[in-house]
Design a protein around this motif. Structure first.
Motif, PDB file in Angstrom:
ATOM      1  N   GLY A 172      11.591  -8.937 -11.156  1.00  0.00           N
ATOM      2  CA  GLY A 172      10.206  -9.342 -10.993  1.00  0.00           C
ATOM      3  C   GLY A 172       9.336  -8.310 -10.307  1.00  0.00           C
ATOM      4  N   SER A 173       9.929  -7.279  -9.728  1.00  0.00           N
ATOM      5  CA  SER A 173       9.132  -6.247  -9.059  1.00  0.00           C
ATOM      6  C   SER A 173       8.561  -5.272 -10.080  1.00  0.00           C
ATOM      7  N   ILE A 174       7.625  -4.479  -9.630  1.00  0.00           N
ATOM      8  CA  ILE A 174       7.023  -3.474 -10.506  1.00  0.00           C
ATOM      9  C   ILE A 174       8.081  -2.496 -10.992  1.00  0.00           C
ATOM     10  N   ALA A 175       8.988  -2.094 -10.110  1.00  0.00           N
ATOM     11  CA  ALA A 175      10.048  -1.168 -10.502  1.00  0.00           C
ATOM     12  C   ALA A 175      10.947  -1.775 -11.570  1.00  0.00           C
ATOM     13  N   PHE A 176      11.256  -3.066 -11.431  1.00  0.00           N
ATOM     14  CA  PHE A 176      12.090  -3.736 -12.432  1.00  0.00           C
ATOM     15  C   PHE A 176      11.388  -3.778 -13.784  1.00  0.00           C
ATOM     16  N   ARG A 177      10.110  -4.097 -13.803  1.00  0.00           N
ATOM     17  CA  ARG A 177       9.369  -4.165 -15.061  1.00  0.00           C
ATOM     18  C   ARG A 177       9.311  -2.799 -15.756  1.00  0.00           C
ATOM     19  N   ILE A 178       9.130  -1.749 -14.952  1.00  0.00           N
ATOM     20  CA  ILE A 178       9.064  -0.396 -15.525  1.00  0.00           C
ATOM     21  C   ILE A 178      10.404  -0.027 -16.160  1.00  0.00           C
ATOM     22  N   ALA A 179      11.499  -0.244 -15.418  1.00  0.00           N
ATOM     23  CA  ALA A 179      12.821   0.115 -15.930  1.00  0.00           C
ATOM     24  C   ALA A 179      13.191  -0.738 -17.145  1.00  0.00           C
ATOM     25  N   LEU A 233       4.348   5.181  -5.986  1.00  0.00           N
ATOM     26  CA  LEU A 233       4.372   5.035  -7.435  1.00  0.00           C
ATOM     27  C   LEU A 233       3.369   5.930  -8.150  1.00  0.00           C
ATOM     28  N   LEU A 234       2.374   6.455  -7.449  1.00  0.00           N
ATOM     29  CA  LEU A 234       1.280   7.162  -8.127  1.00  0.00           C
ATOM     30  C   LEU A 234       1.759   8.341  -8.978  1.00  0.00           C
ATOM     31  N   PRO A 235       2.652   9.218  -8.513  1.00  0.00           N
ATOM     32  CA  PRO A 235       3.078  10.339  -9.383  1.00  0.00           C
ATOM     33  C   PRO A 235       4.025   9.914 -10.507  1.00  0.00           C
ATOM     34  N   LEU A 236       4.447   8.617 -10.510  1.00  0.00           N
ATOM     35  CA  LEU A 236       5.423   8.180 -11.505  1.00  0.00           C
ATOM     36  C   LEU A 236       4.780   7.709 -12.799  1.00  0.00           C
ATOM     37  N   ALA A 237       3.464   7.819 -12.911  1.00  0.00           N
ATOM     38  CA  ALA A 237       2.791   7.421 -14.148  1.00  0.00           C
ATOM     39  C   ALA A 237       3.297   8.264 -15.310  1.00  0.00           C
ATOM     40  N   GLN A 238       3.246   7.688 -16.514  1.00  0.00           N
ATOM     41  CA  GLN A 238       3.816   8.330 -17.692  1.00  0.00           C
ATOM     42  C   GLN A 238       3.105   9.629 -18.074  1.00  0.00           C
ATOM     43  N   LEU A 289      -2.285  -0.332  -8.552  1.00  0.00           N
ATOM     44  CA  LEU A 289      -1.752   0.754  -9.360  1.00  0.00           C
ATOM     45  C   LEU A 289      -2.912   1.524  -9.987  1.00  0.00           C
ATOM     46  N   LEU A 290      -2.926   2.831  -9.777  1.00  0.00           N
ATOM     47  CA  LEU A 290      -3.977   3.672 -10.339  1.00  0.00           C
ATOM     48  C   LEU A 290      -3.834   3.714 -11.862  1.00  0.00           C
ATOM     49  N   GLY A 291      -4.813   3.181 -12.566  1.00  0.00           N
ATOM     50  CA  GLY A 291      -4.744   3.103 -14.019  1.00  0.00           C
ATOM     51  C   GLY A 291      -4.114   1.829 -14.524  1.00  0.00           C
ATOM     52  N   GLY A 292      -3.725   0.904 -13.644  1.00  0.00           N
ATOM     53  CA  GLY A 292      -3.093  -0.339 -14.068  1.00  0.00           C
ATOM     54  C   GLY A 292      -1.639  -0.143 -14.427  1.00  0.00           C
ATOM     55  N   VAL A 293      -0.956  -1.275 -14.711  1.00  0.00           N
ATOM     56  CA  VAL A 293       0.463  -1.216 -15.007  1.00  0.00           C
ATOM     57  C   VAL A 293       0.731  -0.515 -16.335  1.00  0.00           C
ATOM     58  N   SER A 294      -0.247  -0.503 -17.241  1.00  0.00           N
ATOM     59  CA  SER A 294      -0.045   0.151 -18.540  1.00  0.00           C
ATOM     60  C   SER A 294       0.165   1.654 -18.391  1.00  0.00           C
ATOM     61  N   ALA A 295      -0.386   2.251 -17.329  1.00  0.00           N
ATOM     62  CA  ALA A 295      -0.191   3.690 -17.113  1.00  0.00           C
ATOM     63  C   ALA A 295       1.262   4.021 -16.829  1.00  0.00           C
ATOM     64  N   TYR A 296       2.079   3.000 -16.421  1.00  0.00           N
ATOM     65  CA  TYR A 296       3.477   3.235 -16.099  1.00  0.00           C
ATOM     66  C   TYR A 296       4.412   2.762 -17.212  1.00  0.00           C
ATOM     67  N   LEU A 297       3.853   2.039 -18.210  1.00  0.00           N
ATOM     68  CA  LEU A 297       4.685   1.518 -19.299  1.00  0.00           C
ATOM     69  C   LEU A 297       4.497   2.271 -20.606  1.00  0.00           C
ATOM     70  N   GLU A 298       3.357   2.800 -20.830  1.00  0.00           N
ATOM     71  CA  GLU A 298       3.064   3.482 -22.097  1.00  0.00           C
ATOM     72  C   GLU A 298       2.726   4.957 -21.824  1.00  0.00           C
ATOM     73  N   PRO A 299       3.157   5.841 -22.715  1.00  0.00           N
ATOM     74  CA  PRO A 299       4.074   5.611 -23.851  1.00  0.00           C
ATOM     75  C   PRO A 299       5.501   5.419 -23.392  1.00  0.00           C
ATOM     76  N   LEU A 353       0.840  -1.203   0.000  1.00  0.00           N
ATOM     77  CA  LEU A 353       0.000   0.000   0.000  1.00  0.00           C
ATOM     78  C   LEU A 353       0.875   1.254   0.000  1.00  0.00           C
ATOM     79  N   PHE A 354       1.925   1.206   0.803  1.00  0.00           N
ATOM     80  CA  PHE A 354       2.876   2.309   0.839  1.00  0.00           C
ATOM     81  C   PHE A 354       3.521   2.499  -0.535  1.00  0.00           C
ATOM     82  N   SER A 355       3.947   1.364  -1.136  1.00  0.00           N
ATOM     83  CA  SER A 355       4.578   1.430  -2.462  1.00  0.00           C
ATOM     84  C   SER A 355       3.614   1.968  -3.508  1.00  0.00           C
ATOM     85  N   SER A 356       2.351   1.624  -3.398  1.00  0.00           N
ATOM     86  CA  SER A 356       1.364   2.086  -4.374  1.00  0.00           C
ATOM     87  C   SER A 356       1.251   3.606  -4.378  1.00  0.00           C
ATOM     88  N   LEU A 357       1.277   4.208  -3.163  1.00  0.00           N
ATOM     89  CA  LEU A 357       1.194   5.667  -3.092  1.00  0.00           C
ATOM     90  C   LEU A 357       2.475   6.324  -3.588  1.00  0.00           C
TER      91      LEU A 357
END
Length: 1217
Positions: A1194-1201, A1128-1133, A1161-1171, A1122-1126
């Protein structure tokens, strides 16, 4: 050669020189003197001025046209002149060109016996005409008189006759000669004339083709600049006469012909645009001396200024111009010529933009510093008008006035002792400081229930009492200061008590005027100056009123300034002596009781009980008795009695007038009541507006005597009967009216209900004295069309439902009470003439007062419960639930309406007219508007709605914590409301509860975090309890349809919930509550785009709070999803890449622990991968983190990077991950 006489030589030297001259002449008969005197015959009995007048009448300078030239008169005999040493043939033609005034008159000779020949003008004037190419106007001539044959002529006369004969011959020759169409430039010399004739002969022998060829050849051989110069000179020579501005010869108008003479009509050809035309058409212009030239440049000031229509672009600014009354004039006026209307513009004495009317402020400033008294008075009068209109709001959003600079100009002008200047300058200062609209509305409202409070007008942020509350760690002001610390860098978390404002003692006058204009006025020793004016200068004009208005505004500032004024013993002594006399005088100001001075005393006594005691020690009480006993129905004395009754009311409430003193007022009050009983039989409700105010002030004073206990049983017995009669008469009149149209009538009816309500509930005689009124008169009034119309107008005239702009801080250095609102259509009064809130509020209070007496209550209750009354009230409450204006709710004039809303909310059965969400939203909005003066109403509203399980369902522990939290906020304000014996309140009623008060405990968590909570004592309630209570309460409100805060504010409070000192968010029950609340928040904000750079009132900005949150995540997150989710919220593309760059560079160690489920993740993982990321530096940071294995695979941060580094084309890559 003979020497000239020198200073100091005697008569003997003159005789010696004469003998030498005679001896030389005897030797040489041809010896001639250097000058000779020629005596001409003149009219023996005419002065020079008489000769000039006759010359003007007869047409001294005339002209004769070629086609109407008259025959010349035969020459008269020459004048016999004594022989001189100058022979006649020595006088050449050049003598005629010498022109002096006296010689000119000698040439003309006797104007009665000689004729002025037109052709002699050249000989007379010579070279006086500045531009010889100008054409002279035809001038009328008169038939000359024939000279006597025996009368001789002078030498000059004979020369003029010879020149005239030659000129007439030449003109005849020129007239008969053919017109030559081919010409060249003629010079006035013999050689030029010969050359000109040769050129003409050559040109006449050439053909047109030869002429053009020679012309082209000549033009090719000459310098182009020389050709341009000659062409320009030729064009100048050929210009029409009408376009030249050279002095023009004009004729004198024709005089009426005599019986023995024949005259020709005058020929005047001045153009209509000439400024001298109207002047010359007057009847006596012929008597003007030497007015034979029209000099346009000297008469230009007499021309009409054309009314030019200039088109301004939208938004284009221009210099404001005002008339003498201070009215802003339009940029251009209408074209009078096109409409055919008379041009009624005034003459404005300024050079710049002469076609625009009015004066700029700079021009008024110059006039105000003039050495001419009348000019200074005019300028200061215009400034007084400007401020009068400015305070009414008509100049808002139209122009910007340099108020501070104008203030210094006026203050300098007040140092002049001229009574006329003192009058206009003091009026200007009074118009600046004393807001007439505010004061009039305050006086009209004063006679209503609970409206005796006076506003203080201190600049916000300068209150001395605010420092005490700021030092309390649990106060809202203290927490707001901590929240504001986060608006800057995090390095300024400490030193909360640092004073950021510059000390006023170190400010110069101009800085202080921009900060606090009233403080600057006091710095100029205005109190001492007013004392000198009133005591020494003693101007018996409106200066007295203006000075009293200034003193009233000074007394309204704050308690400190009021004490300073009260300590001016000599000034108060002067005021009491001259403006509160024991008997009425004959002057208008001195020796007469002044209403404004009584108002000044009332404002001072309302500031504090100590000041009231000091002022009332003297003759004040006895003067009030004398004025109330006077039987004078004239307007000035009625106003004095109104103000005396208002002052008596304040003295009664403060306890200055006790029971023994009040007994001395009883006969006067009974006498006034009897007068109103007799007067109420005529006219409308209470008579005229002034009489209605007098009656309302009388009733308010009677109620104050009862509330203070000064009116005992005997006094009530004396007053109740006429009081009942008056109230019955007034309400009976109102019942028969279709609509109550005046505010004074509404105030009188409200005061009548107020008096009946108090004496029915608290009087010794109870409601039995008002049974006819309660059972018959009042129910009929409630059922009347006038009352129903007032109830239906409630939503239209409500202060809290208005949308206009509040202008209390139109000039921050000089606040006002806020009687004027700025609407799209212009300024409006905050209270309309049909404002019914005071009447309805007193009616509801009367209904509660007679609740114990069912027989008296029933008719009134049945009348109020009719649909015609309840439905408009229910609609009014429904509109308040969604449209309540929280800014105007802090206005001083909204206090009565807030009290009336509380009366409606606490009325049993009223909640049935509103839906549950509407009722809770209304309660929530209402609580956010209440100030310290309504602290008791906050407590009762909390207990009735918030702490009631029927409206808010919470577990017992959370409800108890909520109740204690809210009451801890309210109780200090209840104590502060009763701490000082004062009748003054701040002009702006700051709410106790902030708009996000349900999250108040979250602010405490952030405050503890900023203060390093490990050094603080343990809290009574745990972090778990605080977060659970807050989130549960907010969820209940949101389920009922309330929106407590914006999505961004809710996100910030969610982040604060994880920043507790004990990391209790990891506990299962609280963690589950946070998950549910977070999922609800994400669902509500799925389509919302957060503005992370937005400025929030009294809150931190998101950016510093977010980086505090990231630091806390690094220290105490334990990898919570939950902490990580908050985090990550401003890091959306879709948001700015600055958030991603800073996290992956400065806080890259926090990335190792970032991981959460995709559902969080607000908007799902696609909000952090695209564009795909296109910023090279950020892609490089992704690659460095992957290369150095700073992120867990395997973490969300790894997938984004991994995704952005492998798919981005912004950088050159040697390998993929």
């Amino acid at each position: 050669m003979f020497k000239k006489l020198k200073p100091g030589e005697s008569e003997e030297d003159i005789l010696r020189m004469s003998a030498e001259f005679n001896a030389e002449k005897a030797k040489n008969p041809g010896f001639q003197p250097a000058a000779a005197f020629v005596r001409a015959d003149r009219a023996p009995k005419k002065s020079m001025f008489a000769q000039r007048r006759e010359q003007a009448k007869l047409g001294r300078i005339t002209s004769v046209s070629d086609n109407k030239q008259e025959e010349m008169a035969p020459p008269t005999e020459e004048i016999k002149v004594k022989a001189t040493s100058v022979p006649p043939e020595a006088v050449g033609p050049h003598v005629a060109k010498i022109l002096m005034d006296e010689i000119q008159e000698n040439i003309l000779g006797d104007i009665k016996s000689s004729k002025m020949i037109a052709s002699s003008i050249k000989n007379v004037l010579g070279e006086i005409v500045e531009r010889p190419e100008g054409v002279r106007r035809p001038i009328a001539t008169k038939e000359p008189k024939r000279a006597s044959p025996g009368k001789p002529r002078s030498i000059f006369a004979r020369q003029i006759l010879e020149a005239n004969s030659q000129a007439s011959g030449e003109s005849t020759t020129k007239t008969n000669s053919p017109v030559i169409h081919r010409s060249s430039l003629v010079k006035e010399s013999k050689m030029a004339q010969e050359i000109h004739e040769e050129n003409l002969n050559v040109i006449n022998q050439m053909s047109e083709q030869d002429i053009l060829a020679e012309r082209e050849k000549l033009l090719a051989s000459l310098d182009p600049s020389l050709i341009a110069l000659l062409t320009k000179k030729r064009q100048t020579k050929e210009k029409p006469v009408d376009n030249k501005k050279a002095p023009q010869l004009i004729e004198a108008p024709a005089q009426p012909p005599k019986a023995t003479e024949s005259s020709s009509p005058a020929v005047t050809s001045l153009p209509d645009s000439s400024p001298a035309l109207e002047l010359l058409q007057q009847s006596d212009e012929g008597n003007w001396v030497n007015f034979n030239l029209v000099e346009d440049h000297k008469l230009a000031w007499m021309r009409d200024i054309p009314a030019k229509m200039r088109e301004l672009k939208p938004g284009q600014q221009f210099d404001a111009r005002f008339d003498w009354k201070g009215v802003l004039l339009p940029h251009t006026l209408q074209d009078k010529d096109s409409t055919g209307q008379l041009d009624e513009r005034e003459l404005y004495l300024h050079g710049e933009e002469a076609d625009r009317p009015g004066y700029t402020l700079q021009e008024l400033f110059r006039l105000a510093r003039s050495t001419v008294l009348q000019q200074r008075i005019s300028a200061f009068g215009a400034i007084a008008g400007i401020f009068s209109i400015y305070n009414q709001g008509f100049y808002d959003q139209v122009l910007t006035l340099p108020i501070s600079k104008i203030f210094f100009l006026l203050r300098f002008g007040l140092d002049d002792n001229a009574p006329a200047q003192l009058e206009v300058v003091s009026r200007s200062l009074a118009n600046l400081f004393y807001n007439e609209t505010d004061e009039i509305l305050l006086d009209h409202v004063h006679d209503n229930a609970y409206c005796h409070w006076q506003p203080t007008l201190q600049v916000l942020g300068n209150q001395g009492d605010a420092k005490a509350s700021d030092s309390d760690p649990d106060s809202i002001a203290f927490l707001q200061r901590y929240m504001k610390l986060l608006t800057t860098s995090q390095s300024v978390r400490a030193e909360v008590d640092e004073d950021e404002s510059e000390s006023r003692m170190s400010m110069d006058d101009f800085q202080l005027a921009e900060t606090d204009l009233m403080d600057c006025l006091l710095r100029t020793n205005i109190l001492q100056r007013i004392r000198f004016i009133l005591d020494s200068v003693k101007p018996d004009n409106s200066t007295v009123e203006s000075c009293l208005k200034l003193l009233i505004r000074i007394a309204r500032t704050n308690l400190k300034v009021a004490r300073q004024l009260a300590n001016e013993i000599y000034l108060l002594e002067v005021l009491f002596t001259h403006f509160l006399p024991p008997s009425l005088g004959k002057n208008q100001f001195y020796g007469q009781p002044q209403t404004l001075f009584l108002k000044l005393i009332r404002v001072l006594t309302c500031q504090h009980l100590d000041i009231a005691k000091i002022i009332s020690k003297g003759v004040l009480i006895s003067r009030l008795q004398q004025y109330l006993f006077l039987q004078d129905n004239k307007g000035p004395m009625v106003r004095v009695q109104i103000e005396a009754l208002r002052l008596l009311r304040c003295l009664l409430i403060l306890g200055i007038v006790n029971r023994d003193v009040f007994r001395q007022f009883l006969p006067a009050l009974r006498q006034l009541l009897d007068w109103h009983c007799n007067h109420s039989a005529f006219g409308d409700v209470g008579g005229s507006g002034l009489v209605s105010q007098h009656a309302a002030a009388l009733l308010a004073a009677l109620v104050a005597s009862g509330e203070s206990g000064a009116c005992d049983v005997e006094g009530q017995k004396l007053l109740v009967e006429p009081l009942n009669n008056c109230c019955c008469s007034w309400l009976h009149k109102a019942t028969r009216m279709e609509r109550i149209k005046e505010f004074s009538q509404m105030t009188l009816l409200s005061a009548a209900l107020y008096a009946v309500s108090w004496f029915s509930r608290n009087g010794f005689l109870g409601p039995t004295s008002f049974q006819p009124f309660l059972r018959s008169i009042l129910p009929k009034f409630v059922q009347s069309s006038s009352f129903i119309a007032s109830v239906q107008d409630l939503a239209k005239v409500s202060v809290l439902l208005r949308r206009p702009i509040d202008r209390r801080h139109a000039h921050a250095a000089l606040p006002n009470v806020g009687a004027v609102l700025m609407h799209d259509y212009g300024p409006q009064l905050i209270l309309s003439e049909t404002y019914p809130v005071h009447l309805l509020s007193n009616l509801w209070a009367l209904l509660a007062a007679v609740s114990l007496e069912s027989r008296d209550k029933r008719p009134l209750f049945d009348a109020l419960m009719q649909p015609a009354v309840l439905e408009p009230l229910a609609e009014y409450l429904r509109q308040l639930s969604s449209q309540l204006n929280r800014v105007l709710a802090t206005n001083f004039y909204a206090r009565s309406e807030l009290r009336f809303i509380h009366q409606l909310l606490t009325t049993d059965g009223m909640e049935t007219y509103l839906k549950r969400p509407q009722l809770l939203q209304l309660v929530y909005n209402y609580l956010c508007c209440l100030s310290t003066a309504h602290a008791a109403q906050i407590k009762s509203t909390f207990e009735r709605f918030i702490f009631n399980g029927d409206y808010v369902k919470l577990d017992e522990a959370s409800l108890k914590l909520l109740q204690q939290t809210c009451l801890e906020i309210v109780y200090p304000h209840i104590i502060a409301d009763n701490s000082e014996p004062s009748l003054s309140l701040s002009y702006t009623q700051t709410p106790i509860l902030p708009a996000d008060w349900p999250f108040f405990q979250m602010r405490l968590i952030l405050s503890n975090y900023l203060q390093n909570v490990q050094q603080q004592p343990a809290a009574i309630y745990s972090e778990n309890q605080v977060v659970r209570m807050t989130l549960s309460f907010v969820r209940e409100l949101e389920r009922e349809g309330l929106q407590v805060v914006s999505p961004l504010e809710k996100l910030m409070y969610l982040m604060i919930a994880f920043m507790g000192p004990d990391s209790q968010f990891l506990e299962p029950d609280l963690h589950e509550l946070l998950r549910d609340y977070l999922m609800d928040f994400y669902e509500q904000s799925a389509a919302h785009d957060f503005d992370f750079d937005a400025e929030l009132v009294d809150k931190a900005r998101f950016e510093p709070l977010y980086y505090l949150f990231v630091e806390h995540f690094e220290a105490a997150s334990y990898g919570d999803e939950l902490f990580s989710s908050l985090v990550l919220l401003p890091l959306a593309q879709k948001y700015d890449n600055k958030w991603r760059r800073r996290l992956w560079s400065e806080h890259v160690q926090a990335v190792r622990f970032l991981n959460c489920d995709e559902s969080l993740l607000l908007g799902g993982v696609s909000a952090y991968l695209e564009p795909v990321e296109e910023e090279p530096s950020l892609v490089q940071l992704y690659g460095d983190a992957l290369e150095q294995k700073l992120v867990r695979p395997g973490s969300i941060a790894f997938r984004i990077a991994q995704h952005h580094f492998n798919h981005s084309t912004a950088v050159h890559k040697t390998k993929l991950f």
